[in-house]
Design an enzyme around this catalytic site. Structure first.
Site, PDB file in Angstrom:
ATOM      1  N   ARG A  13      11.462  34.368   0.805  1.00 65.80           N
ATOM      2  CA  ARG A  13      10.772  33.842  -0.377  1.00 65.80           C
ATOM      3  C   ARG A  13      11.769  33.852  -1.524  1.00 65.80           C
ATOM      4  O   ARG A  13      12.430  34.870  -1.761  1.00 65.80           O
ATOM      5  CB  ARG A  13       9.549  34.680  -0.742  1.00 65.80           C
ATOM      6  CG  ARG A  13       9.048  34.337  -2.153  1.00 65.80           C
ATOM      7  CD  ARG A  13       7.680  34.858  -2.435  1.00 65.80           C
ATOM      8  NE  ARG A  13       6.673  34.168  -1.643  1.00 65.80           N
ATOM      9  CZ  ARG A  13       5.369  34.277  -1.865  1.00 65.80           C
ATOM     10  NH1 ARG A  13       4.930  35.050  -2.828  1.00 65.80           N
ATOM     11  NH2 ARG A  13       4.511  33.634  -1.107  1.00 65.80           N
ATOM     12  N   LYS A  30      24.705  42.472  -7.930  1.00 66.49           N
ATOM     13  CA  LYS A  30      26.163  42.521  -8.104  1.00 66.49           C
ATOM     14  C   LYS A  30      26.761  41.120  -8.049  1.00 66.49           C
ATOM     15  O   LYS A  30      27.976  40.960  -8.131  1.00 66.49           O
ATOM     16  CB  LYS A  30      26.792  43.380  -6.997  1.00 66.49           C
ATOM     17  CG  LYS A  30      26.312  44.819  -6.976  1.00 66.49           C
ATOM     18  CD  LYS A  30      27.001  45.567  -5.841  1.00 66.49           C
ATOM     19  CE  LYS A  30      26.425  46.952  -5.665  1.00 66.49           C
ATOM     20  NZ  LYS A  30      26.914  47.575  -4.435  1.00 66.49           N
ATOM     21  N   HIS A  84       5.382  25.829   0.919  1.00 64.93           N
ATOM     22  CA  HIS A  84       4.952  27.115   1.463  1.00 64.93           C
ATOM     23  C   HIS A  84       4.281  26.814   2.806  1.00 64.93           C
ATOM     24  O   HIS A  84       3.070  26.911   2.953  1.00 64.93           O
ATOM     25  CB  HIS A  84       3.967  27.753   0.477  1.00 64.93           C
ATOM     26  CG  HIS A  84       3.699  29.214   0.689  1.00 64.93           C
ATOM     27  ND1 HIS A  84       4.052  29.891   1.840  1.00 64.93           N
ATOM     28  CD2 HIS A  84       3.099  30.133  -0.116  1.00 64.93           C
ATOM     29  CE1 HIS A  84       3.668  31.149   1.735  1.00 64.93           C
ATOM     30  NE2 HIS A  84       3.103  31.324   0.550  1.00 64.93           N
ATOM     31  N   ARG A 101       0.176  39.148  -0.146  1.00 65.97           N
ATOM     32  CA  ARG A 101      -0.330  38.689   1.144  1.00 65.97           C
ATOM     33  C   ARG A 101       0.745  38.192   2.090  1.00 65.97           C
ATOM     34  O   ARG A 101       0.770  38.545   3.269  1.00 65.97           O
ATOM     35  CB  ARG A 101      -1.343  37.542   0.970  1.00 65.97           C
ATOM     36  CG  ARG A 101      -2.738  37.997   0.693  1.00 65.97           C
ATOM     37  CD  ARG A 101      -3.409  36.990  -0.211  1.00 65.97           C
ATOM     38  NE  ARG A 101      -2.745  37.015  -1.478  1.00 65.97           N
ATOM     39  CZ  ARG A 101      -3.089  37.834  -2.480  1.00 65.97           C
ATOM     40  NH1 ARG A 101      -4.113  38.617  -2.351  1.00 65.97           N
ATOM     41  NH2 ARG A 101      -2.410  37.837  -3.603  1.00 65.97           N
ATOM     42  N   THR A 102       1.618  37.325   1.584  1.00 63.83           N
ATOM     43  CA  THR A 102       2.591  36.706   2.485  1.00 63.83           C
ATOM     44  C   THR A 102       3.492  37.784   3.093  1.00 63.83           C
ATOM     45  O   THR A 102       3.712  37.820   4.304  1.00 63.83           O
ATOM     46  CB  THR A 102       3.423  35.653   1.734  1.00 63.83           C
ATOM     47  OG1 THR A 102       2.513  34.740   1.125  1.00 63.83           O
ATOM     48  CG2 THR A 102       4.339  34.886   2.671  1.00 63.83           C
TER      49      THR A 102
END
Ligand code: NCD
Length: 313
Positions: A107, A86, A135, A57-58
């Site tokens: 995120r 890396k 959040h 969703r986000t």
């Protein structure tokens, strides 16, 4: 009120007046969020979405929001295909992406990652979830949902249910509801309580809150039941997870003693904490809540990018 160029790391970055304004702008975005109206508020602007953790969703709603504003999106949702494998540091990735975009949505699995990114980027950084931290954009859409469904937020009785220790959505939401003067009820297993820093913040603000182990204790009194998933990925030990998995299961019969107007919310994804038979009850709002991510994120992006809002206000 000036939002242009601002980072959104914590919900506490905003005052009540600023949050109220974002929600007001979000209301005006609804026709465009539904695709019924074309808005070209952010042409040529590029959003970079950097998702170091899974999301449905986000990530998709940020992407839809940016495109509905006439902007563009770049980014990754799988660090396995990036130079992170890396050994590139977050700071270096951010310094580079900053030059490729106008706003960064991050995120990350580590609490504090969004704050760090904001320090390294001149362009605005929006926290789309940092570990068990916060959040804030989820909270904006949660507040928007409560306001549109129930008319206001002040004095509402809101139960936050589930994993209050690792759940970042409930951390940001508790801070925000305290600002708005809601009454909070925390329902969690004893091993997953609201973190001490949230509790001491609420105490300092004289927020009304109480703590429960059983949903039945709060059901008859609450206006909003905000249910969360036990955050399996944050548990240091799978045995510990197994002890609390499935501890709260809400089904249509759980809601028989609820107030008529009670709304059930959930940031989603759900596992087994809300039975699908709740979906057909008049209480369910989690899918509407998920849609609300579009207008709310449109509003926030337009404000942070300094769009001319005359066409919508
Ligand atoms: C939440 C998250 O990622 O914190 N999901 C979301 O953004 N809607 C909740 C969760 O994963 O349980």
């Amino acid at each position: 009120m000036d939002f242009k160029g601002r980072d959104v790391v914590s919900i506490n970055d905003f005052t009540v007046e600023e949050i109220t304004y974002i929600l007001d702008v979000a209301e005006r975005m609804v026709p465009a969020a539904r695709g019924e109206k074309v808005l070209d508020l952010c042409p040529n602007k590029i959003l970079a979405r950097l998702f170091y953790e899974p999301s449905t969703r986000t990530m998709l709603s940020f992407e839809t929001a940016m495109k509905r504003l006439g902007g563009m999106v770049i980014g990754f949702s799988d660090v396995g295909s990036t130079s992170v494998t890396k050994g590139e540091t977050l700071a270096d990735t951010i310094k580079m992406v900053e030059a490729y975009s106008d706003v960064i949505v991050l995120r990350h699995n580590k609490e504090g990652a969004a704050q760090l990114a904001a320090e390294f980027s001149e362009k605005p950084v929006i926290n789309a979830g940092d570990g068990a931290g916060q959040h804030p954009t989820q909270t904006l859409l949660d507040l928007y949902t409560i306001r549109t469904e129930l008319g206001h937020i002040r004095d509402m009785n809101v139960a936050l249910v589930g994993d209050l220790k690792y759940g970042r959505t409930v951390h940001s939401l508790a801070y925000a509801l305290a600002k708005f003067g809601a009454n909070l009820h925390f329902v969690s297993p004893p091993s997953l309580p609201m973190p001490p820093e949230v509790i001491s913040h609420l105490e300092k603000r004289n927020t009304t809150f109480d703590i429960h182990r059983d949903i039945a204790e709060v059901i008859p009194d609450v206006d909003v039941m905000y249910v969360t998933r036990i955050q399996k990925e944050r548990f240091p030990d799978v045995e510990e997870y197994n002890r609390v998995a499935g501890v709260f299961r809400i089904d249509a019969s759980t809601l028989e003693k609820a107030k008529e107007g009670l709304i059930v919310m959930h940031p989603l994804p759900r596992v087994d904490e809300i039975h699908p038979d709740v979906d057909a009850t008049p209480h369910a709002r989690y899918f509407q809540q998920a849609f609300n991510g579009i207008p709310v994120r449109m509003a926030l992006l337009a404000l942070v990018l300094g769009a001319d809002l005359e066409a919508v206000l």
